[in-house]
Enzyme design. Structure first.
Site, PDB file in Angstrom:
ATOM      1  N   TYR A 111      82.297  11.588  58.988  1.00  0.00           N
ATOM      2  CA  TYR A 111      82.659  10.542  59.951  1.00  0.00           C
ATOM      3  C   TYR A 111      81.813  10.757  61.217  1.00  0.00           C
ATOM      4  O   TYR A 111      81.660  11.895  61.680  1.00  0.00           O
ATOM      5  CB  TYR A 111      84.159  10.620  60.260  1.00  0.00           C
ATOM      6  CG  TYR A 111      84.534   9.785  61.449  1.00  0.00           C
ATOM      7  CD1 TYR A 111      84.339   8.410  61.430  1.00  0.00           C
ATOM      8  CD2 TYR A 111      85.033  10.366  62.601  1.00  0.00           C
ATOM      9  CE1 TYR A 111      84.641   7.637  62.531  1.00  0.00           C
ATOM     10  CE2 TYR A 111      85.347   9.603  63.706  1.00  0.00           C
ATOM     11  CZ  TYR A 111      85.135   8.238  63.665  1.00  0.00           C
ATOM     12  OH  TYR A 111      85.427   7.475  64.772  1.00  0.00           O
ATOM     13  N   LYS A 208      95.118   6.412  60.327  1.00  0.00           N
ATOM     14  CA  LYS A 208      94.776   5.669  59.113  1.00  0.00           C
ATOM     15  C   LYS A 208      96.018   5.498  58.227  1.00  0.00           C
ATOM     16  O   LYS A 208      96.984   4.898  58.646  1.00  0.00           O
ATOM     17  CB  LYS A 208      93.622   6.383  58.418  1.00  0.00           C
ATOM     18  CG  LYS A 208      92.458   6.741  59.368  1.00  0.00           C
ATOM     19  CD  LYS A 208      91.826   5.508  59.946  1.00  0.00           C
ATOM     20  CE  LYS A 208      90.658   5.668  60.909  1.00  0.00           C
ATOM     21  NZ  LYS A 208      90.410   6.792  61.693  1.00  0.00           N
TER      22      LYS A 208
HETATM   23  C1  PLP Z   1      87.515  10.599  57.875  1.00  0.00           C
HETATM   24  C2  PLP Z   1      87.835  10.484  59.350  1.00  0.00           C
HETATM   25  N1  PLP Z   1      88.151  11.595  60.032  1.00  0.00           N
HETATM   26  C3  PLP Z   1      88.439  11.539  61.335  1.00  0.00           C
HETATM   27  C4  PLP Z   1      88.401  10.362  62.050  1.00  0.00           C
HETATM   28  C5  PLP Z   1      88.708  10.370  63.506  1.00  0.00           C
HETATM   29  O1  PLP Z   1      90.017  10.004  63.729  1.00  0.00           O
HETATM   30  P1  PLP Z   1      90.563   9.317  65.085  1.00  0.00           P
HETATM   31  O2  PLP Z   1      89.860   7.996  65.205  1.00  0.00           O
HETATM   32  O3  PLP Z   1      92.034   9.212  64.856  1.00  0.00           O
HETATM   33  O4  PLP Z   1      90.203  10.234  66.207  1.00  0.00           O
HETATM   34  C6  PLP Z   1      88.095   9.182  61.377  1.00  0.00           C
HETATM   35  C7  PLP Z   1      88.092   7.896  62.107  1.00  0.00           C
HETATM   36  O5  PLP Z   1      87.649   6.881  61.622  1.00  0.00           O
HETATM   37  C8  PLP Z   1      87.792   9.245  59.984  1.00  0.00           C
HETATM   38  O6  PLP Z   1      87.458   8.145  59.281  1.00  0.00           O
END
Ligand code: PLP
Length: 395
Positions: A111, A208
């Site tokens: 990500y 998510k």
């Molecule tokens: C696989 C994954 N990990 C971590 C994150 C980061 O999470 P957050 O947006 O809640 O900080 C995302 C965000 O899209 C993600 O898709």
């Protein structure tokens, strides 16, 4: 005490300790910054961790505590910490496990913000970062050194849906004394439990599927070692300050109650979508671990209970044509994030992953025109009809 041992039961009941105030069925939202003490002696015992009394919501709060216990039960961990976002969880966990002179080895595709944190921010603090293809455990075995303290990856990977063998990677890391941190956001504990496969910490963007309704930003970290969780909470979360709101925790507790139901339905829709795309004459490649032809399928079938609902694909056409397909979708909303009831679409290398260079995208075996879908909970015929009409722009 929770009666029951199945995921569906635990997601509704795990972590319940005592009757709620006024015997409320649901845990109240303890929307308070501080908790009062009856005496200085009581305060002293709480500060010395001799009692479980609450002090201040940056460190501990009953609504968060219930969420943490529930997630620990669902992930098969000893305890958990709630954070303000997935990135707060990821950055705090990595900082808690690494010090100057150490090194982290991460999968080459991550990500975008996790990739940026590892590649560009950690080195500013004297922590080395190496990116490698962890879909092949032999690559890790060759790359790992005595400096490697952490191996970090997502599986399935965002947005390539590659599968990394958690047990094989964890074996290699353990032999070399490194910790394994797995981002379990795409699978959720319903489909995959990294801790049971040998990982040390599972992190989540709870924004998510755990929320499931696209209305909060939230993160969680779960570990097998309760002492580590105590260290993460009071040595890092509390000092770095990325704490979750009690209201968010309450929404996540609500989301968790339907996680199993939602994931089963998300997955059915995703499988039908991936099969439709795989049959479509203008689709060149479909990335979905549930397809038997997908390279990671065998490992996914072994380590997951289901394949999730994220699907990426390449059209047989130019980048411009792939943008035309995205722009023509109606039911799928053009948005980042994933795991919501609504189907979402995005162009990762123009949006969430735009930091990757063309060479890095090619090295990962991907194309800049990759389209990523978060398949929602609408009726599958409507989801597929939307894709069909959008792809007809290529005729
Ligand atoms: C696989 C994954 N990990 C971590 C994150 C980061 O999470 P957050 O947006 O809640 O900080 C995302 C965000 O899209 C993600 O898709």
């Amino acid at each position: 005490m929770t009666a029951g041992r199945h995921f569906e039961t635990l997601s509704i009941h795990a972590g319940e300790e005592e009757p709620n105030p006024k015997r409320a069925l649901n845990c109240p939202i303890f929307m308070t910054a501080a908790f009062s003490f009856a005496s200085l002696d009581q305060a002293d015992a709480a500060f010395a961790f001799e009692t479980d009394d609450y002090v201040y919501s940056r460190g501990n709060n009953p609504t968060l505590r219930l969420l943490e216990r529930r997630m620990a039960a669902l992930e098969g961990g000893a305890d958990a910490v709630a954070f303000a976002s997935g990135m707060a969880a990821i950055s705090s966990v990595l900082l808690s496990l690494l010090k100057p002179g150490d090194e982290v080895i991460a999968h080459r595709m991550l990500y975008g913000s996790a990739w940026n944190f590892i590649r560009n921010i950690l080195p500013q603090y004297g922590i080395g970062a190496r990116l490698a293809d962890l879909t092949d455990p032999r690559v890790l075995a060759a790359a790992i050194s005595e400096k490697t303290r952490v191996v970090y990856f997502e599986t399935p990977v965002n947005p390539s849906l590659e599968i990394i063998d958690i047990a094989a990677v964890s074996r290699i890391a353990r032999e070399r004394g490194a910790k394994v941190v797995v981002d379990n956001t795409f699978a959720t504990p319903y489909f995959q439990r990294p801790l049971e496969l040998g990982a040390d910490v599972a992190v989540h963007s709870a924004t998510k599927y755990i929320s499931g309704h696209g209305d909060v930003i939230a993160g969680l970290a779960v570990a097998k070692d309760a002492e580590y969780i105590q260290h993460l909470k009071f040595g890092y979360l509390c000092e770095l300050g990325g704490v979750m709101s009690p209201f968010t925790a309450w929404l996540l507790l609500r989301g968790l109650k339907t996680l199993a139901l939602r994931m089963r339905e998300h997955e059915r829709n995703a499988r039908l979508t991936a099969e439709f795309l795989a049959r479509h004459p203008r689709v060149k490649k479909v990335y979905y671990p549930g397809l038997a032809s997908f390279p990671g399928h065998a490992v996914a079938a072994r380590q997951m209970r289901g394949f999730g609902a994220m699907v990426s694909f390449d059209i047989d056409g130019t980048v411009e044509q792939s943008k035309a397909v995205v722009n023509r979708l109606k039911l799928f909303k053009l948005a980042v994030s994933l795991g919501d009831c609504e189907s979402l679409v995005q162009h990762p290398f123009a949006m969430t992953h735009r930091g990757y260079s063309e060479e890095e995208i090619a090295a990962a075996g991907l194309s800049p025109s990759l389209i990523r879908l978060s398949v929602g909970l609408e009726h599958p015929e409507d989801i597929i009809a939307d894709l069909e009409q959008a792809l007809s722009v290529l005729n």
